[in-house]
Structure formats: structure tokens, C-alpha cells
Design an enzyme around this catalytic site. Structure first.
Site, short mmCIF file in Angstrom:
data_model
loop_
_atom_site.label_atom_id
_atom_site.label_comp_id
_atom_site.label_asym_id
_atom_site.label_seq_id
_atom_site.Cartn_x
_atom_site.Cartn_y
_atom_site.Cartn_z
N HIS A 1 0.84 -1.20 0.00
CA HIS A 1 0.00 0.00 0.00
C HIS A 1 0.87 1.26 0.00
O HIS A 1 0.45 2.31 -0.49
CB HIS A 1 -0.91 0.02 1.23
CG HIS A 1 -1.95 -1.05 1.26
ND1 HIS A 1 -1.70 -2.31 1.71
CD2 HIS A 1 -3.25 -1.04 0.87
CE1 HIS A 1 -2.79 -3.04 1.61
NE2 HIS A 1 -3.74 -2.30 1.10
N ASP B 1 -4.60 -6.08 -7.94
CA ASP B 1 -4.88 -5.39 -6.69
C ASP B 1 -5.04 -3.90 -6.95
O ASP B 1 -4.78 -3.40 -8.06
CB ASP B 1 -3.76 -5.69 -5.68
CG ASP B 1 -4.20 -5.55 -4.23
OD1 ASP B 1 -5.29 -5.03 -3.97
OD2 ASP B 1 -3.43 -5.98 -3.35
#
Length: 335
Positions: free
Chosen positions: A182, A251
């Protein structure tokens, strides 16, 4: 149809979102805590999304793993244990752990199906190693590939029997990453022989309907691109060595592991061979930019999407409390 799975901004579809989604026809949507209030509100939102798309088999995703990754919780929905709890029991009583994991996943699926949510981003098949970042941590079932595969299989069976499609993640394996994707691009330096342990659970569950890629660069596979944007990794490892032929989603495009603009990130994952890409922020301007620049879905991706959405087959017990009670009895019996 555009190859995007998009987040929404709030509890209802705004007028701007409605116009954008109607024109762009994204492949599906993903819900987060910001989209969830009460059961009736979630049912109304998912029904509205289906009506807007005109598709009864619309993928509406959520990350409902249990433990620290759960978008649904009290007071309206039960808490579910993290994956590692089942791995701990597996070390004592493998058969008991497998059945408890199946019941747990079915309870999750029945909960989601009642709300109109059709896809759960579960199971996590990553195999952590000592020294890896805790972004996976107890989201993983165990540190041993065979245990992960067994409990992942039980979870997929439970989701299917509860009427929800499962997504194995993060293919080809996020367990060695020393960074949170992230926030930055993790680089894995392990050789092919070591990576075989990471691949093993995904290979065992290669018939899963959907998989989500890892934003991780594996130097031994492709030193120049992370898995989500590597044609080498997608074709040779995910489709080849692992043998996965289901729907492959990248993702979240908003994660800092990926460089470039959002349209460049989307172009990169599609060029690598991903069928779809997640974009989770719910930011309208970002969604609009992606919808404006996204190409149509390929015929192959459309076929994989249709096949994956036909995978779930609800059957048997539909009482969540009863399923949870049976799961808990098994977990206690192995303590």
C-alpha cells in the site's frame, strides 16, 4: 463493459456516480466500511448497483476476511476470527480445523449473500516467512504451504456453499514481502527454489474462480516489473507454473507500489494480462479518469468473468448463528 472494479464514495450512489457508471459500465464494484451502515441500507445499495448495470450476476466485492480485515461487524454482523486461528487448530487437529474453516467461510458467505454481496476477497493464500512485513501476518493461515492450501480449500468450499465467489490472493505470493505494498513496492530477492513454497498453495487451488495479484517485484521472475504489471509473471508463472485459468484481477491501482498515473497503472496491468483492475478509493475524479481511458474488456476476460460468477452454488444450512455455533464448538474442542 470496462475492465474495472470500482469503489463508491458513500452509502448510496450519487447522481454523478450514477451517470458515470451508466455510461462506462464497469465490470463490478467493491464495498468498504464507508459504504456500510445497516443491513437494509446495504441491500438497497447492492440492489441499486445491479439495477444500474442490468446484470443479475454483477460482481459486488468486499474484503471480509475476519480478524483485522473486516468491513462488516457489530452491532449488525458478527465478528469472525483471523485465518491464523484455524492454522493454530490445524497444528493440533487438522480435520477439525478444516471443518471449522469451512463452516466459518460459509457463515461469512451467507451473511454476504443476504446483503446482495456476491464476491469475497478470501482466502489469503500467502505464506509468511520470518522477517516479512506484518501486512499479511495473521491474515495468513500458517507458515507451511500445505496447511495454507488445506485451509484455503476449505474456505473456498464454504464460500461456494454459501453462495459467494471466492478470490485467492495475493498471487503468486505476498508472504516474503518486507514492505507494505500500500505504501511502497516490495522487492523479493528469493530464488526460484524458495519461491516454489509461495506458489504451492496457489497451484493446489488453481481451479479457484478468481485471483488477485500481488504488487510485489520478484527479482527471480522479472527484475523489471512487479507481478501485477509483468507479462512474464502473469503468463509464465501465474498462468503457466501455477496453472491458474480463472479471472485475474490486479490489486488496487491506488496503492503506492505502482508508479505512474492511474491510467498508466491500468494500462500496465492490462498489458501484463490481468483481466480486471481494482480501484478502491471511491474518489469520483479518479474513477472518472479511469473510466474515460479504460479500453473495453476483451472477449477472453468477459468469458472468464461469466464463468467465475457462475461458480457459487448455495446449498445447505443458511442460519449464520447455527454455523458460527458449530464452528466455535469445533474450535473449543481442539483447545
Amino acid at each position: 463493459m470496462t475492465p474495472l472494479l470500482l469503489g463508491l464514495s458513500g452509502l448510496t450512489i450519487t447522481d454523478d456516480e450514477r451517470a458515470l457508471f451508466k455510461a462506462a459500465d464497469p465490470a463490478g464494484y467493491i464495498l468498504f466500511a464507508r459504504n456500510i451502515d445497516t443491513p437494509d441500507q446495504v441491500r438497497a445499495l447492492t440492489a441499486d448497483l445491479r439495477a444500474l448495470s442490468g446484470r443479475d450476476d454483477l460482481p459486488i466485492l468486499i474484503d471480509q476476511e475476519g480478524g483485522r480485515v473486516a468491513r462488516l461487524g457489530p452491532p449488525h454482523w458478527p465478528l469472525f476470527p483471523p485465518a491464523r486461528r484455524f492454522g493454530e487448530v490445524f497444528g493440533i487437529a487438522p480435520v477439525t480445523a478444516i471443518e471449522a474453516a469451512r463452516l466459518n467461510a460459509k457463515a461469512i458467505a451467507v451473511t454476504l449473500a443476504d446483503l446482495g454481496i456476491s464476491v469475497d476477497c478470501l482466502p489469503v493464500l500467502d505464506v509468511p516467512v520470518p522477517g516479512a512485513h506484518d501486512i499479511i501476518g495473521d491474515r495468513a493461515y500458517a507458515l507451511e504451504p500445505g496447511t495454507v492450501a488445506s485451509l484455503g480449500d476449505a474456505t473456498l468450499r464454504g464460500l461456494r456453499a454459501g453462495g459467494v465467489v471466492g478470490v485467492v490472493k495475493h498471487i503468486p505470493g505476498h508472504g516474503r514481502a518486507a514492505a507494505d505494498s500500500h505504501l511502497e513496492l516490495p522487492v523479493v530477492t528469493a530464488g526460484i527454489a524458495a519461491l516454489e513454497a509461495d506458489f504451492a498453495p496457489f497451484r493446489a487451488l488453481a481451479a479457484a474462480p478468481m485471483a488477485m495479484t500481488a504488487h510485489v517485484l520478484y527479482e527471480a521472475l522479472d527484475p523489471d516489473a512487479c507481478a501485477s504489471q509483468s507479462k512474464i509473471v502473469v503468463e509464465q508463472t501465474i498462468r503457466g507454473t501455477i496453472g491458474f485459468d480463472g479471472l485475474l484481477m490486479a490489486d488496487d491501482l491506488g496503492m503506492s507500489a505502482l508508479g505512474g498515473t492511474l491510467p498508466e497503472r491500468l494500462a500496465g496491468v492490462l498489458a501484463a494480462g490481468c483481466d480486471l483492475a481494482l480501484h478502491c478509493s471511491g474518489d469520483f475524479a479518479e474513477n472518472a479518469l479511469l473510466c474515460e481511458t479504460a479500453p473495453p474488456m476483451t472477449a477472453e476476460a468477459l468469458d472468464r468473468l461469466a464463468r467465475s460468477m457462475a461458480w457459487a452454488q448455495a446449498e445447505g444450512e443458511t442460519d449464520v448463528a447455527a454455523l458460527v455455533a458449530r464452528r466455535d464448538a469445533l474450535l473449543v474442542s481442539a483447545a
